[in-house]
Design a protein around this motif. Structure first.
Motif, PDB file in Angstrom:
ATOM      1  N   ALA A 174       0.736  -1.071   0.105  1.00 38.52           N
ATOM      2  CA  ALA A 174       0.033   0.450   0.243  1.00 38.52           C
ATOM      3  C   ALA A 174       0.561   1.282  -0.211  1.00 38.52           C
ATOM      4  CB  ALA A 174      -0.683   0.083   0.972  1.00 38.52           C
ATOM      5  N   ALA A 175       0.485   2.372  -0.104  1.00 36.14           N
ATOM      6  CA  ALA A 175       1.183   3.366  -0.189  1.00 36.14           C
ATOM      7  C   ALA A 175       0.992   4.113   1.182  1.00 36.14           C
ATOM      8  CB  ALA A 175       0.180   4.572  -0.953  1.00 36.14           C
ATOM      9  N   ARG A 176       2.091   5.100   1.227  1.00 41.48           N
ATOM     10  CA  ARG A 176       2.229   5.211   2.883  1.00 41.48           C
ATOM     11  C   ARG A 176       2.930   6.432   2.337  1.00 41.48           C
ATOM     12  NH1 ARG A 176       5.633   2.681   7.330  1.00 41.48           N
ATOM     13  NH2 ARG A 176       6.450   4.848   8.819  1.00 41.48           N
ATOM     14  N   PHE A 177       1.737   7.091   3.271  1.00 35.46           N
ATOM     15  CA  PHE A 177       1.588   9.302   4.221  1.00 35.46           C
ATOM     16  C   PHE A 177       2.594   9.644   5.195  1.00 35.46           C
ATOM     17  CE2 PHE A 177      -1.877   7.995   0.819  1.00 35.46           C
ATOM     18  CZ  PHE A 177      -1.829   8.991  -0.087  1.00 35.46           C
ATOM     19  N   ASN A 178       3.538   9.738   4.830  1.00 28.93           N
ATOM     20  CA  ASN A 178       4.792   9.675   6.361  1.00 28.93           C
ATOM     21  C   ASN A 178       4.205  11.629   6.918  1.00 28.93           C
ATOM     22  OD1 ASN A 178       5.972   7.636   6.779  1.00 28.93           O
ATOM     23  ND2 ASN A 178       7.575   8.016   5.225  1.00 28.93           N
ATOM     24  N   VAL A 197      -3.673   0.903   3.671  1.00 28.48           N
ATOM     25  CA  VAL A 197      -2.639   2.334   3.760  1.00 28.48           C
ATOM     26  C   VAL A 197      -2.678   3.074   4.513  1.00 28.48           C
ATOM     27  CG1 VAL A 197      -2.789   4.535   2.761  1.00 28.48           C
ATOM     28  CG2 VAL A 197      -3.506   3.447   1.343  1.00 28.48           C
ATOM     29  N   LEU A 198      -1.297   3.537   5.312  1.00 25.09           N
ATOM     30  CA  LEU A 198      -0.528   3.940   6.312  1.00 25.09           C
ATOM     31  C   LEU A 198      -0.596   5.456   6.068  1.00 25.09           C
ATOM     32  CD1 LEU A 198       0.502   4.047   9.004  1.00 25.09           C
ATOM     33  CD2 LEU A 198       2.504   3.668   8.609  1.00 25.09           C
ATOM     34  N   PHE A 199      -0.795   6.146   6.934  1.00 30.14           N
ATOM     35  CA  PHE A 199      -1.192   7.505   7.409  1.00 30.14           C
ATOM     36  C   PHE A 199      -0.792   8.184   8.357  1.00 30.14           C
ATOM     37  CE2 PHE A 199      -5.289   7.329   4.997  1.00 30.14           C
ATOM     38  CZ  PHE A 199      -4.685   7.535   3.158  1.00 30.14           C
ATOM     39  N   ALA A 200       0.873   8.769   8.214  1.00 27.55           N
ATOM     40  CA  ALA A 200       2.016   7.960   9.665  1.00 27.55           C
ATOM     41  C   ALA A 200       1.527   8.979  10.233  1.00 27.55           C
ATOM     42  CB  ALA A 200       2.643   7.950   9.001  1.00 27.55           C
ATOM     43  N   SER A 219     -10.532  -0.536   3.940  1.00 28.68           N
ATOM     44  CA  SER A 219     -10.106  -1.916   4.861  1.00 28.68           C
ATOM     45  C   SER A 219      -8.916  -1.437   5.820  1.00 28.68           C
ATOM     46  CB  SER A 219     -10.474  -2.677   4.321  1.00 28.68           C
ATOM     47  OG  SER A 219      -9.506  -3.238   3.340  1.00 28.68           O
ATOM     48  N   GLN A 220      -8.118  -1.633   6.542  1.00 28.66           N
ATOM     49  CA  GLN A 220      -6.763  -1.826   7.509  1.00 28.66           C
ATOM     50  C   GLN A 220      -6.398  -0.467   6.969  1.00 28.66           C
ATOM     51  OE1 GLN A 220      -5.316  -6.188   7.510  1.00 28.66           O
ATOM     52  NE2 GLN A 220      -7.284  -6.543   5.853  1.00 28.66           N
ATOM     53  N   ALA A 221      -6.793   0.025   7.023  1.00 29.87           N
ATOM     54  CA  ALA A 221      -6.111   1.437   6.574  1.00 29.87           C
ATOM     55  C   ALA A 221      -5.463   2.330   8.082  1.00 29.87           C
ATOM     56  CB  ALA A 221      -6.873   2.266   6.214  1.00 29.87           C
ATOM     57  N   GLN A 222      -4.808   2.804   8.324  1.00 29.28           N
ATOM     58  CA  GLN A 222      -4.697   3.546   9.817  1.00 29.28           C
ATOM     59  C   GLN A 222      -4.137   5.193  10.170  1.00 29.28           C
ATOM     60  OE1 GLN A 222      -1.369   0.865  12.287  1.00 29.28           O
ATOM     61  NE2 GLN A 222      -1.975  -0.876  10.084  1.00 29.28           N
ATOM     62  N   PHE A 223      -5.267   5.162  10.441  1.00 27.90           N
ATOM     63  CA  PHE A 223      -4.981   7.148  10.547  1.00 27.90           C
ATOM     64  C   PHE A 223      -4.227   7.395  11.693  1.00 27.90           C
ATOM     65  CE2 PHE A 223      -8.712   6.088   7.221  1.00 27.90           C
ATOM     66  CZ  PHE A 223      -8.053   6.955   6.920  1.00 27.90           C
ATOM     67  N   PHE A 240     -15.218   0.495   5.339  1.00 28.88           N
ATOM     68  CA  PHE A 240     -13.801   0.731   7.225  1.00 28.88           C
ATOM     69  C   PHE A 240     -13.574  -0.547   7.578  1.00 28.88           C
ATOM     70  CE2 PHE A 240     -15.672   4.696   5.249  1.00 28.88           C
ATOM     71  CZ  PHE A 240     -14.219   5.296   4.803  1.00 28.88           C
ATOM     72  N   GLU A 241     -13.632  -2.027   7.273  1.00 31.77           N
ATOM     73  CA  GLU A 241     -13.138  -3.212   8.069  1.00 31.77           C
ATOM     74  C   GLU A 241     -12.162  -3.615   8.791  1.00 31.77           C
ATOM     75  OE1 GLU A 241     -13.723  -8.381   8.392  1.00 31.77           O
ATOM     76  OE2 GLU A 241     -14.593  -7.014   6.662  1.00 31.77           O
ATOM     77  N   ASN A 242     -11.965  -3.273   9.824  1.00 32.44           N
ATOM     78  CA  ASN A 242     -10.883  -3.208  10.576  1.00 32.44           C
ATOM     79  C   ASN A 242     -10.198  -1.656  10.444  1.00 32.44           C
ATOM     80  OD1 ASN A 242     -10.959  -5.990  12.065  1.00 32.44           O
ATOM     81  ND2 ASN A 242     -10.288  -7.349   9.713  1.00 32.44           N
ATOM     82  N   THR A 243     -10.253  -1.660  10.267  1.00 25.70           N
ATOM     83  CA  THR A 243      -9.816   0.366   9.968  1.00 25.70           C
ATOM     84  C   THR A 243      -8.991   1.086  11.578  1.00 25.70           C
ATOM     85  OG1 THR A 243     -10.753   0.349   8.065  1.00 25.70           O
ATOM     86  CG2 THR A 243      -9.978   2.369   8.744  1.00 25.70           C
TER      87      THR A 243
END
Length: 357
Positions: A174-178, A197-200, A219-223, A240-243
């Motif tokens: 997935a893409a990663r936003f630092n 996707v990770l919004f770090a 799904s499974q994205a992290q904010f 938004f499952e398991n987000t």
């Protein structure tokens, strides 16, 4: 190697151009240039400014392995009429941008491929796609945004993929936003994939007033700093499952206030580590909140559920019920069909659980 500044402003390349493995040691100016046939920048190095503002690529533009090492690359209002490739190709890695890069107002009439591209070698670098128009599929799988990223008022008519794809050796992450990210006012006409996707950065990610016309997959994205979907319209399935939404001291874990979800809303297994704001949201399809963990306030005041909604335990599937660790506000909610709370835990002491009105 071109050691002196290259000035190709408003030039017309009737046969296109091929700068494969070339090096521009100083600034390169292609402002307003037109390439009638293929424009090849494969493995090309730009040590200074790279300016393609108002340029037109009438055929494919391929920049696999290109290295933009200067302080800025500008593609503002550039028109790409066929496939635009910045991602990897056989024998070439993806392109990389060390400094700022702006595509503001650019038009992509063909596919736009940015898989595995690295934007910014420094955390203060900016990758800006404000008000772009992407008429076909756009792909950002495995892309790394090391600095800020802007997609304000971007218009994606086709599918957009930021999420992970495939398994094993050929899989794309997935893409990663630092850095800080902003999708305010964007429009997505096709399916959107933010799976994993990770919004770090621990600041909120704005999707305010955004329109998703087709399926939206988070799904499974992290904010790390939460997400703002205020006044956002989700026109089909919203997954938004398991987000995981992590709030901040100044902001909620997630806000969908005043939004609308036309299709099925799936939040099963999501974690809200901060307040979850669903006030006045209109759920036109079924909604699932099974196994959701609300670690702080859960605000559903005046939400409308036109079809069934479930916060319950699903015994046959071995899915636990939702848990509410803080105030749970359902004042003025309208349930148009079944509402299931079987097995739900309201665990907070001295905090209200209210279904008034």
């Amino acid at each position: 190697m071109l050691k002196q500044p290259a000035d190709a402003a408003f030039a017309v390349f009737e046969q296109g151009f091929d700068f494969t493995d070339s090096e521009f040691a100083a600034d390169a100016d292609f402002t307003g240039a037109v390439a009638r046939r293929a424009a090849l920048l494969r493995g090309t190095t730009f040590a200074g400014l790279a300016i393609f503002t108002d340029a037109t690529a009438e055929d494919v533009l391929l920049a696999h392995g290109a290295a933009f090492l200067g302080p800025e690359a500008r593609f503002n209002r550039t028109t790409f009429l066929k496939t635009t490739g910045f991602g990897p190709a056989p024998g070439q890695p993806a392109a990389s941008f060390s400094g700022n890069v702006t595509f503001d107002g650019a038009r992509f009439a063909g596919a736009f491929e940015c898989d595995r591209v690295r934007f910014g070698s420094k955390t203060n670098a900016l990758a800006s796609f404000r008000e772009i128009r992407a008429e076909r599929a756009a792909s950002f799988r495995g892309t790394e945004f090391r600095g800020a990223a802007q997609f304000v008022a971007a218009n994606f008519l086709g599918s957009v993929t930021f999420g992970a794809a495939g398994e094993g050796r050929g899989a794309l992450p997935a893409a990663r936003f630092n850095g800080a990210v902003d999708f305010t006012g964007a429009q997505f006409g096709g399916e959107v994939d933010f799976n994993r996707v990770l919004f770090a950065l621990p600041v909120p990610v704005p999707f305010e007033s955004t329109i998703f016309k087709d399926r939206a997959r988070f799904s499974q994205a992290q904010f790390a700093g939460g997400a703002l979907f205020t006044q956002t319209k989700l026109g089909a399935t919203a997954d938004f499952e398991n987000t995981r939404f992590n709030g901040t001291e100044d902001g909620p874990a997630a806000s969908f206030q005043d939004g609308e979800i036309d299709g099925r809303a799936n939040f099963a297994g999501a974690q809200f580590n901060g307040s979850a704001d669903f006030r006045n949201v209109h759920f036109l399809g079924e909604a699932a909140f099974n196994a959701v963990a609300f670690a702080a306030e859960a605000l559903f005041a005046y939400a409308r559920f036109d079809h069934a909604v479930s916060f319950a335990e699903l015994r046959a599937a071995k899915v636990p019920a939702a848990t509410f660790a803080d105030a749970s506000i359902f004042n003025g909610v309208r349930f148009g069909s079944d509402a299931s709370f079987e097995g739900v835990s309201f665990a907070a002491t001295n905090r209200p659980v209210t279904f008034s009105s």
